[in-house]
Design a protein around this motif. Structure first.
Motif, short mmCIF file in Angstrom:
data_model
loop_
_atom_site.label_atom_id
_atom_site.label_comp_id
_atom_site.label_asym_id
_atom_site.label_seq_id
_atom_site.Cartn_x
_atom_site.Cartn_y
_atom_site.Cartn_z
N GLY A 232 0.78 -1.23 0.00
CA GLY A 232 0.00 0.00 0.00
C GLY A 232 0.81 1.28 0.00
O GLY A 232 0.39 2.30 -0.56
N HIS A 233 2.01 1.24 0.59
CA HIS A 233 2.85 2.44 0.65
C HIS A 233 3.45 2.77 -0.71
O HIS A 233 3.99 3.87 -0.90
N ARG A 234 3.36 1.84 -1.68
CA ARG A 234 3.89 2.06 -3.03
C ARG A 234 2.79 2.30 -4.05
O ARG A 234 3.05 2.38 -5.24
N ILE A 235 1.54 2.40 -3.57
CA ILE A 235 0.40 2.58 -4.46
C ILE A 235 -0.14 4.00 -4.35
O ILE A 235 -0.33 4.51 -3.24
N ASP A 236 -0.38 4.64 -5.49
CA ASP A 236 -0.99 5.97 -5.51
C ASP A 236 -2.48 5.92 -5.75
O ASP A 236 -3.22 6.80 -5.30
N ALA A 237 -2.96 4.92 -6.49
CA ALA A 237 -4.38 4.82 -6.80
C ALA A 237 -4.74 3.38 -7.13
O ALA A 237 -3.91 2.61 -7.62
N VAL A 238 -6.00 3.02 -6.87
CA VAL A 238 -6.53 1.68 -7.16
C VAL A 238 -7.79 1.84 -7.99
O VAL A 238 -8.65 2.66 -7.68
N GLU A 239 -7.91 1.03 -9.04
CA GLU A 239 -9.10 1.07 -9.89
C GLU A 239 -9.61 -0.34 -10.13
O GLU A 239 -8.90 -1.19 -10.67
N ALA A 240 -10.85 -0.59 -9.72
CA ALA A 240 -11.45 -1.92 -9.91
C ALA A 240 -11.73 -2.17 -11.39
O ALA A 240 -12.17 -1.29 -12.12
N LYS A 241 -11.45 -3.40 -11.83
CA LYS A 241 -11.69 -3.80 -13.21
C LYS A 241 -12.74 -4.90 -13.34
O LYS A 241 -13.42 -4.99 -14.36
N HIS A 242 -12.86 -5.74 -12.34
CA HIS A 242 -13.81 -6.86 -12.40
C HIS A 242 -14.22 -7.23 -10.99
O HIS A 242 -13.37 -7.42 -10.12
N ARG A 243 -15.55 -7.33 -10.76
CA ARG A 243 -16.07 -7.67 -9.43
C ARG A 243 -17.22 -8.65 -9.64
O ARG A 243 -18.27 -8.28 -10.17
N ALA A 244 -17.04 -9.91 -9.24
CA ALA A 244 -18.07 -10.92 -9.46
C ALA A 244 -18.20 -11.83 -8.25
O ALA A 244 -17.19 -12.21 -7.64
N VAL A 245 -19.45 -12.16 -7.89
CA VAL A 245 -19.74 -13.04 -6.75
C VAL A 245 -20.82 -14.02 -7.17
O VAL A 245 -21.85 -13.63 -7.73
N THR A 246 -20.59 -15.31 -6.93
CA THR A 246 -21.56 -16.36 -7.23
C THR A 246 -21.86 -17.12 -5.95
O THR A 246 -20.94 -17.53 -5.24
N LEU A 247 -23.16 -17.32 -5.66
CA LEU A 247 -23.57 -17.85 -4.37
C LEU A 247 -24.12 -19.27 -4.46
O LEU A 247 -24.89 -19.60 -5.37
N ASP A 248 -23.74 -20.09 -3.49
CA ASP A 248 -24.41 -21.35 -3.20
C ASP A 248 -25.08 -21.17 -1.84
O ASP A 248 -24.42 -20.80 -0.86
N ILE A 249 -26.38 -21.43 -1.78
CA ILE A 249 -27.16 -21.15 -0.57
C ILE A 249 -27.70 -22.45 0.01
O ILE A 249 -28.23 -23.29 -0.72
N LEU A 250 -27.56 -22.60 1.31
CA LEU A 250 -28.16 -23.72 2.03
C LEU A 250 -29.39 -23.20 2.76
O LEU A 250 -29.29 -22.26 3.57
N ALA A 251 -30.56 -23.80 2.48
CA ALA A 251 -31.81 -23.37 3.10
C ALA A 251 -32.50 -24.55 3.77
O ALA A 251 -32.50 -25.66 3.25
N THR A 252 -33.07 -24.29 4.95
CA THR A 252 -33.92 -25.26 5.62
C THR A 252 -35.15 -24.52 6.12
O THR A 252 -35.07 -23.35 6.50
N ARG A 253 -36.29 -25.20 6.08
CA ARG A 253 -37.55 -24.61 6.52
C ARG A 253 -37.80 -23.27 5.83
O ARG A 253 -38.25 -22.31 6.43
N ARG A 254 -37.43 -23.22 4.56
CA ARG A 254 -37.65 -22.06 3.70
C ARG A 254 -36.91 -20.80 4.17
O ARG A 254 -37.30 -19.67 3.87
N GLN A 255 -35.81 -21.02 4.90
CA GLN A 255 -34.96 -19.91 5.34
C GLN A 255 -33.51 -20.20 4.94
O GLN A 255 -33.04 -21.33 5.07
N ALA A 256 -32.81 -19.17 4.46
CA ALA A 256 -31.39 -19.32 4.13
C ALA A 256 -30.60 -19.40 5.43
O ALA A 256 -30.72 -18.53 6.30
#
Length: 203
Positions: A131-155
């Motif tokens: 971080g001490h060598r960085i002047d700026a940060v720019e996001a290029k790709h942001r992705a999230v994919t979810l696997d959900i476990l549900a019981t009794r109709r609740q996550a």
């Protein structure tokens, strides 16, 4: 549904909490803590992190639901977990003023046990080492994919598979990719991160 394996021997458990792979320009780490044993409090950084504005928005989608869960609840989980992941990314990599070497509030939404382990893995889970060598940060790709476990109709729990890619400018110029899994459980009305399996590489 993928999740941390219980019942490991002390030696195996220790290995899971430290750096498990080191290759040129890449590294990985994994950790988990029992969500039932974690004190139900918010991380110290939860009330201090403000989201920065980046042109690339996070794309969050659901891959699979184990159990029965209505559409409205699926959408709520997708939105809430996506926000939890975003808050960590902003606190650990994308937000704040650079150059800097201090990331005191890098783990908003982590349970107490997960946060303690994550602080030992800051080289992977934040930009602290460069971080001490960085002047700026720019996001290029942001992705999230979810696997959900549900019981009794609740996550009940979620595994979030994610990829974050960002460019840095300054003395440290290049592209960094962070990918892996976050394990979340709902506590106190919010999704909390109790474990992680993360790899980070730069070019």
């Amino acid at each position: 549904m993928p999740r941390p394996s219980p019942g490991r021997t002390p030696r195996a458990r220790l290995a899971a909490l430290v750096l498990v792979l080191v290759l040129p320009l890449s590294a990985a780490c994994s950790s988990s803590s029992d969500p039932e044993a974690a004190p139900e409090r918010l991380s110290r950084g939860d009330d201090q992190v403000s989201l920065a504005s980046h042109p690339v928005q996070t794309k969050t989608k659901i891959h699979r639901v184990y159990g029965r869960l209505g559409d409205a609840k699926r959408k709520a989980v997708r939105r809430q977990v996506g926000k939890a992941v975003d808050r960590w990314w902003e606190a650990a990599y994308l937000g704040g003023t650079y150059p800097r070497s201090s990331f005191p509030s890098a783990f908003p939404g982590f349970t107490k046990g997960a946060e303690k382990r994550a602080r030992s893995d800051k080289a992977l889970l934040t930009n602290e080492t460069g971080g001490h060598r960085i002047d700026a940060v720019e996001a290029k790709h942001r992705a999230v994919t979810l696997d959900i476990l549900a019981t009794r109709r609740q996550a009940r729990s979620v595994t979030a598979h994610f990829t974050l890619r960002f460019d840095t400018r300054g003395d440290k110029t290049g592209t960094t990719t962070v990918r892996g899994r976050l394990f979340l459980v709902r506590r106190q009305g919010a999704w909390r991160i109790f474990g992680y399996d993360v790899a980070k590489g730069a070019r």
